[in-house]
Motif scaffolding. Structure first.
Motif, PDB file in Angstrom:
ATOM      1  N   GLY A 582      19.261 -57.843  38.975  1.00 21.05           N
ATOM      2  CA  GLY A 582      19.023 -56.551  39.616  1.00 21.05           C
ATOM      3  C   GLY A 582      19.259 -55.407  38.635  1.00 21.05           C
ATOM      4  N   LEU A 583      18.506 -54.345  38.835  1.00 24.29           N
ATOM      5  CA  LEU A 583      18.626 -53.205  37.945  1.00 24.29           C
ATOM      6  C   LEU A 583      19.695 -52.265  38.500  1.00 24.29           C
ATOM      7  N   VAL A 584      20.717 -52.016  37.719  1.00 24.90           N
ATOM      8  CA  VAL A 584      21.795 -51.138  38.179  1.00 24.90           C
ATOM      9  C   VAL A 584      21.970 -49.989  37.190  1.00 24.90           C
ATOM     10  N   PRO A 585      21.666 -48.774  37.631  1.00 25.68           N
ATOM     11  CA  PRO A 585      21.886 -47.635  36.746  1.00 25.68           C
ATOM     12  C   PRO A 585      23.384 -47.343  36.626  1.00 25.68           C
ATOM     13  N   PHE A 586      23.798 -46.738  35.532  1.00 26.45           N
ATOM     14  CA  PHE A 586      25.220 -46.383  35.455  1.00 26.45           C
ATOM     15  C   PHE A 586      25.424 -44.976  34.912  1.00 26.45           C
ATOM     16  N   LEU A 587      26.573 -44.448  35.243  1.00 27.53           N
ATOM     17  CA  LEU A 587      26.963 -43.098  34.828  1.00 27.53           C
ATOM     18  C   LEU A 587      28.161 -43.218  33.907  1.00 27.53           C
ATOM     19  N   ARG A 588      28.152 -42.419  32.864  1.00 22.44           N
ATOM     20  CA  ARG A 588      29.314 -42.426  31.974  1.00 22.44           C
ATOM     21  C   ARG A 588      30.299 -41.371  32.451  1.00 22.44           C
ATOM     22  N   LEU A 589      31.429 -41.840  32.939  1.00 23.33           N
ATOM     23  CA  LEU A 589      32.415 -40.904  33.470  1.00 23.33           C
ATOM     24  C   LEU A 589      32.928 -39.962  32.382  1.00 23.33           C
ATOM     25  N   ARG A 590      32.958 -40.463  31.157  1.00 26.04           N
ATOM     26  CA  ARG A 590      33.410 -39.594  30.054  1.00 26.04           C
ATOM     27  C   ARG A 590      32.560 -38.335  29.972  1.00 26.04           C
ATOM     28  N   ASP A 591      31.243 -38.524  30.151  1.00 32.88           N
ATOM     29  CA  ASP A 591      30.349 -37.364  30.076  1.00 32.88           C
ATOM     30  C   ASP A 591      30.567 -36.439  31.271  1.00 32.88           C
TER      31      ASP A 591
END
Lengths: 680, 150
Positions: A582-591
């Motif tokens: 499955g395709l799971v987008p992610f967010l960089r919390l550091r940014d």
């Protein structure tokens, strides 16, 4: 600090009595022949009147008295219970409430109108020659109300009444004031001297009261101890059951003062008499008998207690941490002991705050009753899972969203009777309100058997409002999400109740603020269901403690599906992962958090589920699970929407709790602006 | 709030130093003065409310008035304290910790010595200032905390 303001106590008690009165009245609307409901309603009225007079609420007492007098005819069975009567009684109940809560604003003319209408209602059936159906039971009731000859009664108090300050002798004296009495003390249950508990009351009394006196007069004597006693009342002369005399008319009973035992069952078939004997076996108990051992506590005190316990848990965590670093068995033992006590105390305190959701459900019965009448759509209201417990704050905040959902269900969901007939459905619509535990969450469902959601129409409307590009492929669930879009309504006409397109977005926001979610399921033509999933409590959550840069954050465990390591080759560049296909987008919390410094070499991804979507959050380190006592953020920092609150860690520093849904929304916005700037 | 002259004449204040300025905070709103504690940065919050901290089991925001006044921020020194104040903003009680470079003393300001706020000659917005009073031959600013924080 104890609030001993008698008026306030009366208000609170009367409020509860009024709630129970409302419940009885609504039940009565459905089963008009149920005598116990009439009695329940009557008892509630009576207590409101009695204590109202005692605490100086004279207006309340006066109005309730007049209302009670008229309603007494219903109780005697002379007047049948009709829907009109129930509606009027509900209006009267509202008036009593306003008299109690805002005596200065209450309009006396409203009260007079209600009483006048009531007079008309109760007078009408009397003028009709043939007795109404309900009258079958009626005369029986009459006989248990008034006995011309007097009463024989057995009085048995609960053993502990003396300790509560009840003086049985004074009550007996009062009884004697009603007429000549013969009082015999029954000593059967007095134990041997050795077993005798001097503060317990073992005596019972058998009293024969001669003279014409209504049953209420006797009940009045024992008004404040009825809960703690058994009172068996028999009209005098009933025992010799053989001498049943047939009287000409029921009216005679009231006028006649000679012993006319079952005289009151003249034109009545024999069945009611059986009903009465059954009645006698059961002592006159109040409906709320079962709450006798509860203590009334102000809600603020519970909040305060919860705060203190939260602090204790935090302090204990710090102690445990400190004890671990010391090589001192004694201190470690104490720290463990305190840990055990603190967690026990926390569980108990949280348990105290849990309230069955039934108290909330009861409120909607009136709403549905009124809506169904106003809209001309007969509706049956079914509830289940009333004893499912939720934190009291949660229950309070759930009221408004549920009102919206129920209104929508009746107004938009349930079709009018003609349409239902055409669709081959029963004429009476059905609204179900269900609560149940689902894992560590509670699911509250509002279900109707109406027309269901028209997915094509919602879609068309969404395209019309420019929310989606025509031709986009969307799942039904995604289309239904447009219902929660501000200003979205598919109703062709705007009614006073709903259709303005405000409400559903508020519902969604409120539920999300409670860290819950809404699922929509629907079948065209067969109805729809809105399910709210809610955490059990607002005060404490299980969280995962993570580190981003030099700060620590909490991710609610309920939102997390799994944690994986960020593959080194994906550390830069594309922001999505392949999780088992499955395709799971992610967010960089550091940014997102503008964290200073360099990211750790081995970054972790916490896969969270937001609605149907899965989104990964990239953190530097996963520290471990953490029992999180939630502290709300100050309203001065309400613009920090990425966080839903804060908590205090073992070392005494504060950590922020991530609002995952908001984070994802902000992340999307950020991504969009970036794409746009790049494009520009 | 603005009619300071109407009262009996004097008020208890706490003198705090921010940069090279001395401000007076009404003593009645000061809950406590604590040594600096570890703070947690809040991403996305207003710049002058950059962090939260744990004060006696409650998480309260930390306000840096130096940012609000456009003053240079210096690193915490030995005299740095946090003054915890309690205000009412839009009818809700709000507890905030304010960074002070130095806390001097509690003293009495005579309201009769209050001067109207001049429209010029000040580094900060006049609406942030409740009034200016005289103390030991110095002009002391009594800031309007509600407005500053809101």
């Amino acid at each position: 600090m104890i609030d001993l303001d008698a008026a306030a106590i009366y208000r609170q008690e009367a409020g509860e009595l009024l709630d129970s009165l409302e419940g009885s009245l609504l039940d009565l609307g459905q089963t008009p022949a149920d005598r116990t409901l009439v009695d329940q309603a009557f008892r509630a009225l009576h207590t409101i009147k009695g204590s109202g007079a005692m605490f100086g609420f004279d207006q309340v007492a006066a109005f309730t008295h007049d209302f009670e007098t008229a309603f007494d005819l219903v109780r005697r069975g002379t007047v049948p219970v009709t829907q009109d009567l129930v509606s009027l009684a509900l209006a009267a109940k509202d008036h009593i409430r306003s008299l109690i809560e805002t005596p200065d604003e209450a309009d006396a003319t409203v009260g007079r109108t209600i009483l006048a209408n009531l007079q008309i209602l109760v007078a009408r059936p009397g003028s009709i020659a043939e007795p109404p159906v309900e009258a079958a039971i009626a005369p029986d009731a009459g006989s248990s109300e008034t006995a011309g000859a007097g009463w024989r009664m057995t009085i048995a108090f609960a053993p502990e009444v003396l300790r509560n300050g009840t003086d049985p002798l004074a009550l007996l004296d009062e009884l004697r004031g009603l007429g000549p009495c013969t009082v015999v003390a029954l000593t059967d249950s007095v134990p041997d001297l050795g077993a005798l508990e001097p503060q317990d009351l073992h005596l019972q009394w058998s009293v024969t009261l001669r003279g014409d006196c209504p049953r209420e007069a006797i009940d009045d004597v024992f008004m404040f101890v009825l809960d703690d006693m058994k009172l068996d009342l028999t009209p005098l002369g009933v025992e010799p059951s053989g001498e049943t005399v047939a009287a000409a008319a029921p009216e005679l009973v009231i006028a006649e003062s000679t012993p006319l035992p079952v005289a009151s069952t003249p034109a009545t078939p024999p069945e009611p008499q059986k009903a009465r004997t059954a009645d006698k076996v059961e002592p006159p108990r109040r409906a709320d008998d079962k709450v006798s051992t509860s203590v009334r506590v102000q809600a603020e005190r519970l909040d305060e207690l919860m705060d203190r316990v939260g602090e204790l848990v935090i302090a204990q965590a710090r102690l445990s941490q400190l004890a671990h670093t010391r090589n001192d068995g004694g201190i470690q033992a104490i720290a463990e002991e305190i840990e055990r006590l603190a967690s026990g105390l926390r569980d108990t305190t949280m348990g105290i705050r849990m309230v069955p959701i039934g108290s909330l459900f009861a409120r909607f019965r009136r709403l549905i009753h009124d809506l169904s009448r106003d809209l001309g759509k007969p509706v049956e209201f079914v509830t289940s899972g009333e004893d499912t417990e939720l934190d009291k704050t949660m229950i309070e905040r759930l009221a408004d969203p549920l009102v919206h959902l129920i209104r929508n269900a009746i107004d938009h969901g349930i079709e009018n009777p003609e349409r239902r007939a055409k669709a081959g459905k029963p004429p009476v619509g059905r609204i179900e309100l269900l609560a149940q535990h689902v894992g560590a969450q509670v699911m509250v469902t509002v279900r109707d058997d109406g027309g269901g959601l028209d997915t094509t129409r919602i879609r068309a409307k969404a395209e019309e409002q420019g929310l989606i590009v025509p031709g986009t492929t969307l799942s039904d669930a995604e289309v239904h999400q447009f219902l929660f879009h501000p200003g979205f309504s598919t109703a062709q006409t705007v009614s006073a109740l709903s259709g303005r397109g405000v409400g559903m977005d508020v519902v969604k926001r409120t539920i999300e603020a409670l860290r819950g979610s809404i699922d929509v399921s629907t079948e065209l033509g067969h109805g729809s269901a809105m399910s709210l999933r809610l955490p059990l409590t607002l005060a404490i959550i299980e969280g995962l403690l993570i580190r981003v840069g030099d700060s620590r954050y909490i991710v609610p465990l309920s939102m997390i599906e799994e944690c994986v390591e960020l593959p080194a080759d994906q550390a830069r560049g594309r922001n999505f992962l392949n999780i088992r296909g499955g395709l799971v987008p992610f967010l960089r919390l550091r940014d997102l958090f503008d964290a200073p410094g360099e990211p750790d070499a081995h970054q972790k991804i916490i896969i969270t589920s937001v609605g149907d979507a899965r989104v990964g959050l990239v953190a530097d380190q996963i520290i471990g699970s953490h029992q999180t006592v939630i502290k709300s953020l100050s309203k001065l920092q309400s613009d920090a929407t990425m966080f839903s609150g804060a908590t205090i860690l073992g070392d005494g520093s504060a950590a922020l709790i991530l609002d995952v849904a908001q984070l994802v929304a902000i992340g999307q916005l950020k991504a969009e602006t970036e794409t746009m700037t790049r494009a520009a | 709030m603005t009619d300071v002259q109407a009262n009996d004449g004097s008020m208890q204040v706490l003198m705090i130093g921010l940069g090279d300025e001395i401000f007076a905070v009404e003593a009645s709103i000061v809950r406590e003065i604590i040594d600096p504690v570890p703070v947690t940065r809040v991403a996305g919050a207003k710049p002058f409310l950059p962090a939260v901290m744990n004060v006696r089991g409650n998480v309260i925001p930390l306000a840096d008035l130096r940012i609000r006044f456009g003053m240079p921020c210096t690193a915490d020194g030995g005299d740095t304290r946090i003054v915890v104040i309690e205000l009412t903003i839009n009818d809700d009680p709000v507890v905030v910790g304010i960074i002070a470079d130095k806390v001097y003393e509690v003293t009495e300001l005579s309201k009769s010595s209050a001067q109207p706020t001049p429209r010029v000659g000040l580094r900060w917005k006049p609406e942030y200032i409740r009034f200016i009073a005289k103390w030991n031959d110095e002009f002391i600013i009594v800031p309007d905390m509600e407005r500053i924080l809101n």
